[in-house]
Design a protein around this motif. Structure first.
Motif, PDB file in Angstrom:
ATOM      1  N   GLY A 101     -21.200  -9.630 -83.826  1.00 23.50           N
ATOM      2  CA  GLY A 101     -21.431  -9.391 -82.404  1.00 23.50           C
ATOM      3  C   GLY A 101     -20.157  -9.175 -81.610  1.00 23.50           C
ATOM      4  O   GLY A 101     -20.067  -8.255 -80.789  1.00 23.50           O
ATOM      5  N   VAL A 102     -19.148 -10.010 -81.847  1.00 26.48           N
ATOM      6  CA  VAL A 102     -17.894  -9.900 -81.093  1.00 26.48           C
ATOM      7  C   VAL A 102     -17.174  -8.583 -81.364  1.00 26.48           C
ATOM      8  O   VAL A 102     -16.771  -7.893 -80.422  1.00 26.48           O
ATOM      9  CB  VAL A 102     -16.971 -11.108 -81.361  1.00 26.48           C
ATOM     10  CG1 VAL A 102     -15.586 -10.859 -80.783  1.00 26.48           C
ATOM     11  CG2 VAL A 102     -17.573 -12.369 -80.753  1.00 26.48           C
ATOM     12  N   PRO A 103     -16.989  -8.175 -82.620  1.00 25.77           N
ATOM     13  CA  PRO A 103     -16.358  -6.867 -82.831  1.00 25.77           C
ATOM     14  C   PRO A 103     -17.190  -5.707 -82.300  1.00 25.77           C
ATOM     15  O   PRO A 103     -16.630  -4.691 -81.860  1.00 25.77           O
ATOM     16  CB  PRO A 103     -16.190  -6.779 -84.358  1.00 25.77           C
ATOM     17  CG  PRO A 103     -17.032  -7.850 -84.930  1.00 25.77           C
ATOM     18  CD  PRO A 103     -17.123  -8.911 -83.891  1.00 25.77           C
ATOM     19  N   MET A 104     -18.501  -5.836 -82.305  1.00 26.32           N
ATOM     20  CA  MET A 104     -19.345  -4.807 -81.700  1.00 26.32           C
ATOM     21  C   MET A 104     -19.091  -4.737 -80.197  1.00 26.32           C
ATOM     22  O   MET A 104     -18.935  -3.651 -79.625  1.00 26.32           O
ATOM     23  CB  MET A 104     -20.826  -5.116 -81.966  1.00 26.32           C
ATOM     24  CG  MET A 104     -21.266  -4.905 -83.400  1.00 26.32           C
ATOM     25  SD  MET A 104     -22.945  -5.533 -83.677  1.00 26.32           S
ATOM     26  CE  MET A 104     -23.886  -4.507 -82.523  1.00 26.32           C
ATOM     27  N   LEU A 105     -19.047  -5.913 -79.558  1.00 22.72           N
ATOM     28  CA  LEU A 105     -18.800  -5.951 -78.115  1.00 22.72           C
ATOM     29  C   LEU A 105     -17.413  -5.409 -77.786  1.00 22.72           C
ATOM     30  O   LEU A 105     -17.237  -4.674 -76.805  1.00 22.72           O
ATOM     31  CB  LEU A 105     -18.945  -7.380 -77.601  1.00 22.72           C
ATOM     32  CG  LEU A 105     -18.821  -7.583 -76.085  1.00 22.72           C
ATOM     33  CD1 LEU A 105     -19.861  -6.758 -75.333  1.00 22.72           C
ATOM     34  CD2 LEU A 105     -18.960  -9.061 -75.729  1.00 22.72           C
ATOM     35  N   ASP A 106     -16.430  -5.737 -78.603  1.00 24.89           N
ATOM     36  CA  ASP A 106     -15.079  -5.213 -78.388  1.00 24.89           C
ATOM     37  C   ASP A 106     -15.064  -3.689 -78.475  1.00 24.89           C
ATOM     38  O   ASP A 106     -14.373  -3.018 -77.696  1.00 24.89           O
ATOM     39  CB  ASP A 106     -14.106  -5.787 -79.421  1.00 24.89           C
ATOM     40  CG  ASP A 106     -13.667  -7.202 -79.085  1.00 24.89           C
ATOM     41  OD1 ASP A 106     -13.911  -7.645 -77.948  1.00 24.89           O
ATOM     42  OD2 ASP A 106     -13.076  -7.865 -79.961  1.00 24.89           O
ATOM     43  N   ALA A 107     -15.816  -3.145 -79.427  1.00 20.34           N
ATOM     44  CA  ALA A 107     -15.866  -1.691 -79.578  1.00 20.34           C
ATOM     45  C   ALA A 107     -16.449  -1.025 -78.332  1.00 20.34           C
ATOM     46  O   ALA A 107     -16.007   0.059 -77.924  1.00 20.34           O
ATOM     47  CB  ALA A 107     -16.680  -1.313 -80.813  1.00 20.34           C
ATOM     48  N   LEU A 108     -17.425  -1.676 -77.711  1.00 21.47           N
ATOM     49  CA  LEU A 108     -17.994  -1.152 -76.470  1.00 21.47           C
ATOM     50  C   LEU A 108     -17.020  -1.332 -75.304  1.00 21.47           C
ATOM     51  O   LEU A 108     -16.748  -0.390 -74.548  1.00 21.47           O
ATOM     52  CB  LEU A 108     -19.304  -1.868 -76.142  1.00 21.47           C
ATOM     53  CG  LEU A 108     -20.480  -1.698 -77.102  1.00 21.47           C
ATOM     54  CD1 LEU A 108     -21.650  -2.559 -76.637  1.00 21.47           C
ATOM     55  CD2 LEU A 108     -20.919  -0.239 -77.191  1.00 21.47           C
ATOM     56  N   ALA A 109     -16.496  -2.547 -75.156  1.00 20.55           N
ATOM     57  CA  ALA A 109     -15.686  -2.889 -73.984  1.00 20.55           C
ATOM     58  C   ALA A 109     -14.351  -2.150 -73.959  1.00 20.55           C
ATOM     59  O   ALA A 109     -13.830  -1.836 -72.886  1.00 20.55           O
ATOM     60  CB  ALA A 109     -15.447  -4.396 -73.935  1.00 20.55           C
ATOM     61  N   LYS A 110     -13.779  -1.878 -75.139  1.00 19.10           N
ATOM     62  CA  LYS A 110     -12.461  -1.248 -75.201  1.00 19.10           C
ATOM     63  C   LYS A 110     -12.527   0.265 -75.401  1.00 19.10           C
ATOM     64  O   LYS A 110     -11.493   0.916 -75.538  1.00 19.10           O
ATOM     65  CB  LYS A 110     -11.645  -1.881 -76.321  1.00 19.10           C
ATOM     66  CG  LYS A 110     -11.352  -3.363 -76.083  1.00 19.10           C
ATOM     67  CD  LYS A 110     -10.596  -3.985 -77.254  1.00 19.10           C
ATOM     68  CE  LYS A 110     -10.325  -5.466 -77.001  1.00 19.10           C
ATOM     69  NZ  LYS A 110      -9.634  -6.107 -78.155  1.00 19.10           N
ATOM     70  N   THR A 136      -9.366   5.246 -69.426  1.00 21.94           N
ATOM     71  CA  THR A 136     -10.325   4.405 -68.706  1.00 21.94           C
ATOM     72  C   THR A 136     -11.270   3.708 -69.677  1.00 21.94           C
ATOM     73  O   THR A 136     -11.796   4.328 -70.602  1.00 21.94           O
ATOM     74  CB  THR A 136     -11.155   5.251 -67.721  1.00 21.94           C
ATOM     75  OG1 THR A 136     -10.284   5.919 -66.822  1.00 21.94           O
ATOM     76  CG2 THR A 136     -12.114   4.379 -66.928  1.00 21.94           C
ATOM     77  N   THR A 137     -11.478   2.417 -69.485  1.00 30.18           N
ATOM     78  CA  THR A 137     -12.462   1.660 -70.259  1.00 30.18           C
ATOM     79  C   THR A 137     -13.549   1.187 -69.296  1.00 30.18           C
ATOM     80  O   THR A 137     -13.435   0.127 -68.694  1.00 30.18           O
ATOM     81  CB  THR A 137     -11.803   0.463 -70.963  1.00 30.18           C
ATOM     82  OG1 THR A 137     -11.079  -0.323 -69.997  1.00 30.18           O
ATOM     83  CG2 THR A 137     -10.841   0.922 -72.034  1.00 30.18           C
ATOM     84  N   ASP A 138     -14.595   2.000 -69.137  1.00 28.11           N
ATOM     85  CA  ASP A 138     -15.619   1.716 -68.126  1.00 28.11           C
ATOM     86  C   ASP A 138     -17.031   1.866 -68.670  1.00 28.11           C
ATOM     87  O   ASP A 138     -17.975   2.087 -67.915  1.00 28.11           O
ATOM     88  CB  ASP A 138     -15.425   2.628 -66.914  1.00 28.11           C
ATOM     89  CG  ASP A 138     -15.666   4.100 -67.229  1.00 28.11           C
ATOM     90  OD1 ASP A 138     -15.775   4.447 -68.428  1.00 28.11           O
ATOM     91  OD2 ASP A 138     -15.750   4.913 -66.292  1.00 28.11           O
ATOM     92  N   LEU A 139     -17.191   1.761 -69.992  1.00 24.84           N
ATOM     93  CA  LEU A 139     -18.515   1.907 -70.584  1.00 24.84           C
ATOM     94  C   LEU A 139     -19.384   0.716 -70.198  1.00 24.84           C
ATOM     95  O   LEU A 139     -18.985  -0.434 -70.348  1.00 24.84           O
ATOM     96  CB  LEU A 139     -18.379   1.985 -72.109  1.00 24.84           C
ATOM     97  CG  LEU A 139     -19.587   2.458 -72.905  1.00 24.84           C
ATOM     98  CD1 LEU A 139     -19.959   3.888 -72.533  1.00 24.84           C
ATOM     99  CD2 LEU A 139     -19.294   2.357 -74.399  1.00 24.84           C
ATOM    100  N   SER A 140     -20.592   1.006 -69.703  1.00 23.61           N
ATOM    101  CA  SER A 140     -21.486  -0.078 -69.279  1.00 23.61           C
ATOM    102  C   SER A 140     -22.933   0.382 -69.321  1.00 23.61           C
ATOM    103  O   SER A 140     -23.228   1.537 -69.658  1.00 23.61           O
ATOM    104  CB  SER A 140     -21.119  -0.558 -67.867  1.00 23.61           C
ATOM    105  OG  SER A 140     -21.782  -1.787 -67.576  1.00 23.61           O
ATOM    106  N   SER A 165     -18.893   0.698 -87.248  1.00 20.87           N
ATOM    107  CA  SER A 165     -20.251   1.214 -87.062  1.00 20.87           C
ATOM    108  C   SER A 165     -20.487   1.624 -85.610  1.00 20.87           C
ATOM    109  O   SER A 165     -21.007   2.705 -85.321  1.00 20.87           O
ATOM    110  CB  SER A 165     -21.278   0.175 -87.495  1.00 20.87           C
ATOM    111  OG  SER A 165     -21.195  -0.086 -88.877  1.00 20.87           O
ATOM    112  N   VAL A 166     -20.101   0.744 -84.681  1.00 16.41           N
ATOM    113  CA  VAL A 166     -20.294   1.045 -83.259  1.00 16.41           C
ATOM    114  C   VAL A 166     -19.338   2.152 -82.818  1.00 16.41           C
ATOM    115  O   VAL A 166     -19.723   3.069 -82.075  1.00 16.41           O
ATOM    116  CB  VAL A 166     -20.114  -0.222 -82.409  1.00 16.41           C
ATOM    117  CG1 VAL A 166     -20.179   0.117 -80.914  1.00 16.41           C
ATOM    118  CG2 VAL A 166     -21.184  -1.246 -82.750  1.00 16.41           C
ATOM    119  N   SER A 167     -18.099   2.094 -83.269  1.00 21.94           N
ATOM    120  CA  SER A 167     -17.119   3.111 -82.870  1.00 21.94           C
ATOM    121  C   SER A 167     -17.535   4.497 -83.344  1.00 21.94           C
ATOM    122  O   SER A 167     -17.421   5.488 -82.600  1.00 21.94           O
ATOM    123  CB  SER A 167     -15.735   2.767 -83.420  1.00 21.94           C
ATOM    124  OG  SER A 167     -15.236   1.589 -82.829  1.00 21.94           O
TER     125      SER A 167
END
Length: 219
Positions: free
Chosen positions: A79-88, A95-99, A126-128
């Motif tokens: 979960g954490v690396p997935m969230l990092d891939a989204l957030a960063k 710009t890092t503004d994915l939401s 996988s997420v990236s």
């Protein structure tokens, strides 16, 4: 407060195989935690035979809510690396503004243990990879205006406005008149230019009324 952000344009699916394990990433635009959790529940039913359904999501223009879940993988490896891939994720000019996005990675175990480091890399990749291929869209907060016109004029006016670069969100036909809904930038000069153009196109017979503001996808 944010005036713009980036999100995924609808649903997207991407599959990746790493050491015989299959990682299927689902991306979906969501606006609430309930919608994000509904995606997880939906995929648990669809992929009932998968070992893990790990998830992460980010909500709000200011990214006020961020959550992740390892769903049985060792703590912090999914979960954490997935969230990092989204957030960063950089969406343009650094710009890092994915939401307003949820990611769920469904894993079918292939019989080879990846280890903690291997799992972190696999879920992050996988997420990236999914984000590399997914259609993204820019959203901005826009001033919304309504224009009341007779039914016979609505179609022509809508076409003329679109031809002039005005973003028309739609036309609602009521019993007495039609209402065109348009989105404009919030700057005073943009509103002034639009008001002048509307007066010209309608020979002064139409005016626009304020309907508030909304988040609107860029055309």
């Amino acid at each position: 407060m944010a005036t713009a952000y980036t999100t995924v344009d609808g649903d997207f699916v991407h599959a990746l195989e790493i050491k015989r394990s299959r990682f299927i990433t689902y991306l979906r635009r969501v606006e609430t935690e309930e919608q994000a959790r509904a995606l997880v529940a939906e995929l648990r039913k669809k992929h009932f035979d998968a070992r893990h359904h790990c998830s992460a999501f980010i909500l709000g223009a200011d990214r006020t809510a961020m959550r992740s879940n390892d769903d049985g993988e060792p703590s912090g490896t999914a979960g954490v690396p997935m969230l990092d891939a989204l957030a960063k994720r950089e969406t343009g000019s650094g710009t890092t503004d994915l939401s307003d996005i949820a990611a769920v990675v469904v894993r079918y175990f292939g019989g080879i243990l990846l280890g903690a480091g291997g799992l972190v890399r696999a879920y992050s990749e996988s997420v990236s990879r999914a984000l590399d291929a997914a259609p993204l869209v820019r959203r901005t907060r826009q001033r919304i205006l309504g224009i009341d016109v007779d039914h016979g004029t609505a179609g022509r006016l809508e076409n003329d406005l679109r031809a002039g670069g005005v973003q028309v969100l739609g036309t609602a036909y009521g019993p007495g008149h039609a209402t065109l809904k348009v989105a404009l930038g919030d700057e005073a000069d943009i509103l002034a230019a639009f008001t002048d153009r509307l007066a010209t196109l309608s020979a002064g017979s139409c005016t626009a009324r304020a309907l508030g503001t909304e988040w609107v996808d860029a055309p």
